[in-house]
Design an enzyme around this catalytic site. Structure first.
Site, PDB file in Angstrom:
ATOM      1  N   GLU A 327       0.820  -1.210   0.000  1.00  0.00           N
ATOM      2  CA  GLU A 327       0.000   0.000   0.000  1.00  0.00           C
ATOM      3  C   GLU A 327       0.854   1.260   0.000  1.00  0.00           C
ATOM      4  OE1 GLU A 327      -3.071   0.132  -0.483  1.00  0.00           O
ATOM      5  OE2 GLU A 327      -3.998  -1.750   0.151  1.00  0.00           O
ATOM      6  N   ARG A 331       0.988   3.959  -3.241  1.00  0.00           N
ATOM      7  CA  ARG A 331       0.404   5.273  -2.953  1.00  0.00           C
ATOM      8  C   ARG A 331       1.476   6.339  -2.734  1.00  0.00           C
ATOM      9  NH1 ARG A 331      -5.271   4.255   0.224  1.00  0.00           N
ATOM     10  NH2 ARG A 331      -5.430   2.007  -0.073  1.00  0.00           N
ATOM     11  N   ASP A 460      -5.305  -9.776  -7.641  1.00  0.00           N
ATOM     12  CA  ASP A 460      -5.682  -9.000  -8.819  1.00  0.00           C
ATOM     13  C   ASP A 460      -4.519  -8.337  -9.550  1.00  0.00           C
ATOM     14  OD1 ASP A 460      -5.320  -7.418  -6.587  1.00  0.00           O
ATOM     15  OD2 ASP A 460      -7.051  -6.123  -6.955  1.00  0.00           O
ATOM     16  N   GLU A 596     -12.096   1.124  -9.991  1.00  0.00           N
ATOM     17  CA  GLU A 596     -11.825   0.129 -11.038  1.00  0.00           C
ATOM     18  C   GLU A 596     -12.742   0.242 -12.252  1.00  0.00           C
ATOM     19  OE1 GLU A 596      -9.550  -0.965  -7.676  1.00  0.00           O
ATOM     20  OE2 GLU A 596     -11.716  -0.602  -7.791  1.00  0.00           O
ATOM     21  N   THR A 685      -0.920   0.734 -10.217  1.00  0.00           N
ATOM     22  CA  THR A 685      -2.235   0.272  -9.789  1.00  0.00           C
ATOM     23  C   THR A 685      -2.932   1.273  -8.877  1.00  0.00           C
ATOM     24  OG1 THR A 685      -3.401  -1.708  -8.989  1.00  0.00           O
ATOM     25  CG2 THR A 685      -1.482  -0.962  -7.712  1.00  0.00           C
TER      26      THR A 685
END
Length: 696
Positions: A327, A331, A460, A596, A685
């Protein structure tokens, strides 16, 4: 006697020498006769000097004699000679450097635009050979150079709109000598600047969702630049595309969300808009960093400057706090790198390098598969409390960022660490036609919980990053492409089904041979990834699947009372008159403001040009405004997408709403296909654009 020649060290004294020196009379002072007669008297000379002068006679006067320069040099001591040589070399070097500076200065004043100045775009997104820096956020009549003066940073002589050597070095050509590389980078920056004037229980948190643990290179050549179509010159002259009403609607939504963050959560991780306070995850201003490049792209100059000042003065990584490797990479590290590329401000690269170094202890495991958590202050890394496993998506979705960090800094350890993970996953057994299990053990390096396959949470972005690493690296790493294509075929074979009654194509899950018609909203990244692959040359049948899945993701929103998708949907496999295709269980009907669906709408529109995808995105934005907007500022995730009267706000605005959702909506509504061109940038992502490396 025995010395042969008169020289020092033979034991002769001064009186001895007098003894051997005969007087003019030929008789010594002691009265002894000398064996040989004395030579005739003559003036004592060490050398003969001949001076030639045209038109004058030589009169043998001492005033006319010239001493040889060579003789003078030979008379100097070795120390004196070395000092003179060093002084001459220093003067020559200073003169050369002064000449270069003066020449470049007058070249800049001559009014002739250099090649890089010609390349400076008024519009974003050029071809991959030399990706541009987006123009500074500004009003149409503003001077872009004014932006530099308003930033609280050390003044520079020249304003360089872009990072050094963008897309120049391929990953396998990282310099071995960091110092040498840094010197070259600084020289490149200076040269180019002169040319341009340049909860309390144990849980897993997956992308904002609370999940219960399961039981059990050189500069591009002129020829290459000239061959780009359309030509760079034509593209630079192109006027910026004005904002349309839908883009302005996105900007208004962003400013409303930003107002709530600034008022109630400034410098903290996430806004709680209902209670008008904040929540902390890492304590690193997560929403602010995640939003930096969005503000730049939307042209929000004032907001960007305020955020930059906070990063410069308040963002400190030396603190005793655990961060999630995945994460924080996507980010924070991704956000800093992206903002560096768009703004050209080296502050963000320095912060990114500092943060990247603090994440590296996570890779110190027996298998080199990184731990999920690392303390950025103490350097202690560890797995989650409930297991020694890491999720496959976590360890395989940090590659874009670490590879780019190595390319920019010349520090190869970042890239080596993540690519070792990629090679390890590639060689592991336990896959099913390219599909991977969800967990991997950090000690053994083997897959755990085998036989469970999903494209939702915990797996994913593994598939997403296979394709995007291949694109990032200039489409040369064929192993990545092969793994991606094999995985898509595995999806077709094992996970793809069609619902009833509308026959919507969806991606389910497989658990020990049993199929489940469950599809996370997270899976809606797949249509966009498929379309991106087709844009970069993959088979057309990937686009057919992308369009079918895009329709499904849109229906996951449209068939809800609020027009917003649930976190998890179940699909009806059997025809029944009283059932829709999409069914939602009470525990799954929350919406976290996820990106998404709109992400994939952006890719589908870019690749196909079909405006229905823009219309679908506009519907979703209106639903966000109607059911999640908080009057005092900000947007809140909701608990019930099936109740338009009582959506039940959850009192939390995830950082990705500003970092991803609104950014993708803005790009979706843009009439300019060159705005962050898919030929120039690849999005991580978390929707942070990073440059595609130019081919070697």
């Amino acid at each position: 006697a025995g010395c042969g020649r008169l020289r020092d060290g033979c034991g002769w004294s001064a009186s001895d020498l007098d003894f051997l020196t005969a007087p003019a009379s030929g008789i010594s002072p002691a009265g002894f006769f000398i064996m040989y007669p004395p030579p005739p008297p003559a003036p004592h000379r060490d050398f003969i000097s001949v001076t030639l002068s045209l038109g004058e006679s030589y009169d043998n006067s001492k005033s006319r004699r010239r001493r040889s320069c060579w003789r003078k040099w030979k008379q100097l001591s070795r120390l004196q000679r070395n000092v003179i040589l060093f002084a001459l070399a220093f003067l020559i070097l200073c003169g050369f450097l002064s000449y270069v500076q003066v020449a470049d200065h007058w070249k800049g004043l001559s009014g002739r635009p250099t090649e890089e100045e010609k390349m400076r775009p008024e519009i974003p997104g050029l071809k991959p050979a030399n990706p541009p820096v987006l123009p500074a956020p500004q009003k149409a009549d503003a001077n872009p150079e004014d932006f530099l003066e308003m930033l609280p940073q050390k003044p520079r002589r020249h304003f360089r709109r872009g990072p050094p050597h963008l897309q120049i070095r391929a990953p396998n050509t990282i310099p071995k000598d960091r110092t040498h590389d840094d010197t070259k980078e600084r020289e490149a920056v200076q040269g180019n600047a002169q040319q341009e004037e340049n909860t309390q229980r144990t849980v897993i948190s997956w992308r904002g969702a609370v999940i219960e643990p399961e039981q059990g290179t050189e500069l591009p050549s002129r020829r290459l630049e000239a061959s780009m179509k359309p030509s760079l010159a034509a593209r630079v002259k192109k006027e910026p595309v004005p904002l349309n009403e839908r883009q302005k609607g996105v900007i208004e939504a962003f400013l409303h969300a930003w107002k709530g963050y600034c008022k109630f959560a400034w410098g903290h991780d996430e806004l709680k808009p209902i209670s008008r306070t904040f929540s902390e995850w890492f304590g690193l201003g997560l929403t602010l960093i995640d939003s930096l490049d969005t503000m730049w792209i939307l042209g929000l100059k004032k907001e960007f400057e305020e955020a930059r000042k906070w990063v410069s003065e308040e963002l400190k990584f030396q603190k005793n706090v655990d961060v999630n490797l995945f994460e924080s990479t996507i980010r924070i590290l991704g956000g800093l790198l992206s903002t560096y590329h768009l703004s050209g401000d080296s502050l963000f690269l320095r912060k990114a390098e500092d943060f990247g170094n603090r994440l590296m202890p996570a890779f110190a495991t027996p298998s080199k598969i990184p731990y999920s958590d690392v303390n950025i202050g103490t350097g202690v890394a560890h797995p989650p409390q409930w297991t020694s496993d890491s999720t496959v998506a976590e360890v395989t979705s940090i590659q874009l960022e670490f590879r780019e960090l190595s390319r920019l800094t010349g520090i190869k350890k970042f890239q080596e660490a993540v690519e070792e993970v990629t090679r390890h996953i590639h060689s592991l057994s336990g896959k099913k036609d390219g599909l991977v299990p969800m967990f991997i053990n950090t000690h053994s390096g083997l897959f755990t919980h085998p036989g469970v396959f999903t494209l939702g949470a915990r797996a994913d972005s593994y598939y997403e990053y296979l394709l995007k690493q291949w694109i990032q690296g200039g489409k040369k790493e064929t192993q990545l492409l092969e793994d991606y294509v094999a995985a898509i075929q595995g999806v077709r074979t094992h996970l793809l089904r069609r619902s009833q009654p509308r026959k919507l194509t969806f991606v389910g899950e497989l658990a020990h041979g049993r199929f489940s018609a469950k599809m996370d909203h997270l899976v809606c990244f797949l249509p966009g990834t498929l379309a991106l692959g087709v844009h970069h040359g993959l088979p057309a049948d990937h686009m057919e699947l992308a369009q079918a899945l895009m329709e499904t993701c849109y229906q996951m929103n449209r068939q809800m009372e609020t027009g917003l998708s649930p976190e998890i949907a179940h699909f009806n496999l059997y025809p029944r008159a009283d059932r829709q295709d999409v069914e939602v269980k009470p525990a799954d009907r929350h919406n976290l403001l996820r990106p998404e669906t709109v992400e994939s709408l952006f890719y589908l529109y870019r690749v196909t040009g079909d405006r229905k995808y823009q219309d679908w995105g506009w519907e979703i934005l209106q639903s966000f405004n109607k059911y999640t907007r908080v009057p005092s500022g900000g947007y809140s995730s909701i608990n019930n997408v099936q109740d338009s009267n009582k959506p039940q706000p959850r009192d939390k605005m995830e950082s990705f709403f500003l970092g991803e959702t609104l950014k993708y909506l803005f790009l979706l509504f843009s009439d300019d296909p060159d705005l962050l061109s898919l030929d120039t940038y690849v999005f991580n992502t978390e929707a942070h654009p990073l440059p595609i490396w130019a081919p070697a």
